[in-house]
Design a protein around this motif. Structure first.
Motif, PDB file in Angstrom:
ATOM      1  N   GLY A  39      41.286 -16.604  34.628  1.00 45.76           N
ATOM      2  CA  GLY A  39      40.763 -15.342  34.150  1.00 45.76           C
ATOM      3  C   GLY A  39      39.456 -15.046  34.804  1.00 45.76           C
ATOM      4  N   GLY A  40      38.966 -13.850  34.492  1.00 43.09           N
ATOM      5  CA  GLY A  40      37.417 -13.821  34.916  1.00 43.09           C
ATOM      6  C   GLY A  40      37.042 -14.186  36.150  1.00 43.09           C
ATOM      7  N   VAL A  41      38.137 -13.606  37.227  1.00 41.81           N
ATOM      8  CA  VAL A  41      37.747 -13.856  38.533  1.00 41.81           C
ATOM      9  C   VAL A  41      37.681 -12.548  39.456  1.00 41.81           C
ATOM     10  N   ALA A  42      37.836 -11.536  38.477  1.00 43.76           N
ATOM     11  CA  ALA A  42      37.591 -10.070  39.157  1.00 43.76           C
ATOM     12  C   ALA A  42      38.784  -9.501  39.629  1.00 43.76           C
ATOM     13  N   LYS A  43      39.752 -10.060  38.933  1.00 47.20           N
ATOM     14  CA  LYS A  43      41.435  -9.461  39.248  1.00 47.20           C
ATOM     15  C   LYS A  43      41.199  -7.827  39.116  1.00 47.20           C
ATOM     16  N   THR A  44      40.851  -7.575  37.843  1.00 46.23           N
ATOM     17  CA  THR A  44      41.024  -6.365  37.346  1.00 46.23           C
ATOM     18  C   THR A  44      39.934  -5.229  37.961  1.00 46.23           C
ATOM     19  N   THR A  45      38.813  -5.814  38.222  1.00 53.04           N
ATOM     20  CA  THR A  45      37.731  -5.041  38.807  1.00 53.04           C
ATOM     21  C   THR A  45      38.157  -4.918  40.072  1.00 53.04           C
ATOM     22  N   PHE A  76      31.658 -12.512  42.565  1.00 49.22           N
ATOM     23  CA  PHE A  76      30.463 -12.905  41.860  1.00 49.22           C
ATOM     24  C   PHE A  76      29.444 -13.634  42.775  1.00 49.22           C
ATOM     25  N   ILE A  84      31.974  -9.816  47.402  1.00 48.86           N
ATOM     26  CA  ILE A  84      31.626  -8.986  46.227  1.00 48.86           C
ATOM     27  C   ILE A  84      30.433  -9.663  45.653  1.00 48.86           C
ATOM     28  N   PRO A  85      29.281  -8.843  45.648  1.00 49.26           N
ATOM     29  CA  PRO A  85      27.901  -9.468  44.896  1.00 49.26           C
ATOM     30  C   PRO A  85      28.053  -9.550  43.420  1.00 49.26           C
ATOM     31  N   LYS A  86      27.612 -10.185  42.513  1.00 51.34           N
ATOM     32  CA  LYS A  86      27.433  -9.828  41.238  1.00 51.34           C
ATOM     33  C   LYS A  86      26.486  -8.663  41.135  1.00 51.34           C
ATOM     34  N   ASN A  87      26.959  -7.973  40.352  1.00 56.38           N
ATOM     35  CA  ASN A  87      26.375  -6.521  40.165  1.00 56.38           C
ATOM     36  C   ASN A  87      26.811  -5.909  38.953  1.00 56.38           C
ATOM     37  N   LEU A 102      29.308  -2.651  38.122  1.00 59.49           N
ATOM     38  CA  LEU A 102      30.958  -2.799  37.949  1.00 59.49           C
ATOM     39  C   LEU A 102      31.375  -3.065  36.727  1.00 59.49           C
ATOM     40  N   GLU A 103      30.564  -4.020  36.084  1.00 58.46           N
ATOM     41  CA  GLU A 103      30.754  -3.948  34.625  1.00 58.46           C
ATOM     42  C   GLU A 103      30.610  -2.703  33.750  1.00 58.46           C
ATOM     43  N   HIS A 163      33.390  -0.089  34.103  1.00 58.97           N
ATOM     44  CA  HIS A 163      34.450  -0.092  33.123  1.00 58.97           C
ATOM     45  C   HIS A 163      34.178   0.338  31.792  1.00 58.97           C
TER      46      HIS A 163
END
Ligand SMILES: Nc1ncnc2c1ncn2[C@@H]1O[C@H](COP(=O)(O)OP(=O)(O)O)[C@@H](O)[C@H]1O
Ligand SMILES: [Mg+2]
Length: 253
Positions: free
Chosen positions: A10-16, A187, A214-217, A220-221, A224
């Motif tokens: 989880g939390g690896v940016a699948k959904t994003t 990330f 994909i940079p931490k940015n 993106l959050e 959502h």
């Protein structure tokens, strides 16, 4: 082309990645269907306000459990070229509910998608952080896997297990043509850990790793929480530019 966005972490940016790749492809003029196959319904909550209750009948549950045809649960979005299939929390019980099923329960999603394949250029599937029956259904239905990997922490152990599952899907002839489209570094930051993980991924997967990282940015959050994709929320952000580059790389592959 059916692409599963998968990694059992989880939390690896699948959904994003699912949301912004689907949006990016639709903005390039392709017809795109985005399917939320994660019972946690994060993608669904971006597209459909959490205060609006998704009916079981209008969700993927009805397709996987009750053999409803996919068009019966496809929703339009406010973006042209982008259609969407909502998830439902009840999908979390699928492994148990299908334990007694006598049909080929790994191929239910594939059968449903095969009916609409000619209507879309790309079908993008967002997956749960597990390797259960829903994920297997996605793998069986897919031509390609896109694997996001967070470079924020060492994450390579899980990839061995993921590769084993891909091999299992291939060897049992559930889907012998399943291939990895690419591994995506997410990330990304200017830290030693981030640089080391990216280097290890490129050593391990070679040319399969996308040039784009994909940079931490935070845009993106934030996108959502505004119920939209990053190209709409903040077109000039580093996240938007990166997902645009990724979109081009996916089209080229
Ligand atoms: N590049 C990024 N920079 C900053 N935050 C991100 C980035 N990608 C994803 N996030 C955020 O991190 C969290 C986990 O991402 P998510 O796409 O939900 O992962 P997964 O679907 O793999 O669990 C979410 O809150 C998301 O908004
Ligand atoms: Mg997710």
């Amino acid at each position: 082309m059916v692409i599963s966005i998968a990694n059992q972490k989880g939390g690896v940016a699948k959904t994003t990645t699912a949301i912004n790749l689907a949006a990016g492809l639709s903005l390039e003029g392709y017809k795109v269907l985005l399917i939320d196959a994660d019972p946690q319904s994060n993608t669904t909550q971006v597209f459909i306000h959490p205060d609006i209750e998704i009916s079981l009948e209008k969700s993927l549950y009805n397709v996987v459990m009750k053999f409803a045809p996919l068009p019966a649960v496809i929703a339009e979005t406010r973006y042209s070229n982008l259609h969407f299939v909502p998830s439902h929390i009840r999908l979390s019980g699928v492994d148990l509910e299908l334990a007694q099923a006598l049909d080929n329960r790994s191929a239910r999603l594939k059968r449903a998608i095969d009916d609409v394949r000619d209507k879309y250029d790309y079908v993008i599937i967002d997956n749960p952080p597990s390797l259960g029956l829903l994920t297997i259904n996605s793998f069986v239905a897919s031509d390609k896997l896109l694997i996001p990997v967070s470079t924020a922490f060492f994450a390579l152990t899980g990839l061995v297990q993921l590769q084993e599952t891909i091999q299992m899907v291939k060897q049992t002839q559930l889907n012998s043509h399943l291939d990895i489209l690419g591994v995506l570094c997410t990330f990304s930051e200017h830290t030693n850990v981030s640089r080391d993980v990216e280097k290890q991924l490129r050593e391990f997967f070679g040319g399969l790793v996308f040039q784009t990282v994909i940079p931490k940015n935070t845009a993106l959050e934030e996108a959502h929480s505004r119920h939209t994709h990053v190209f709409d929320y903040s077109p000039k952000s580093s996240g938007s530019l990166a997902y645009k580059e990724l979109t081009k790389e996916v089209i080229a592959r």
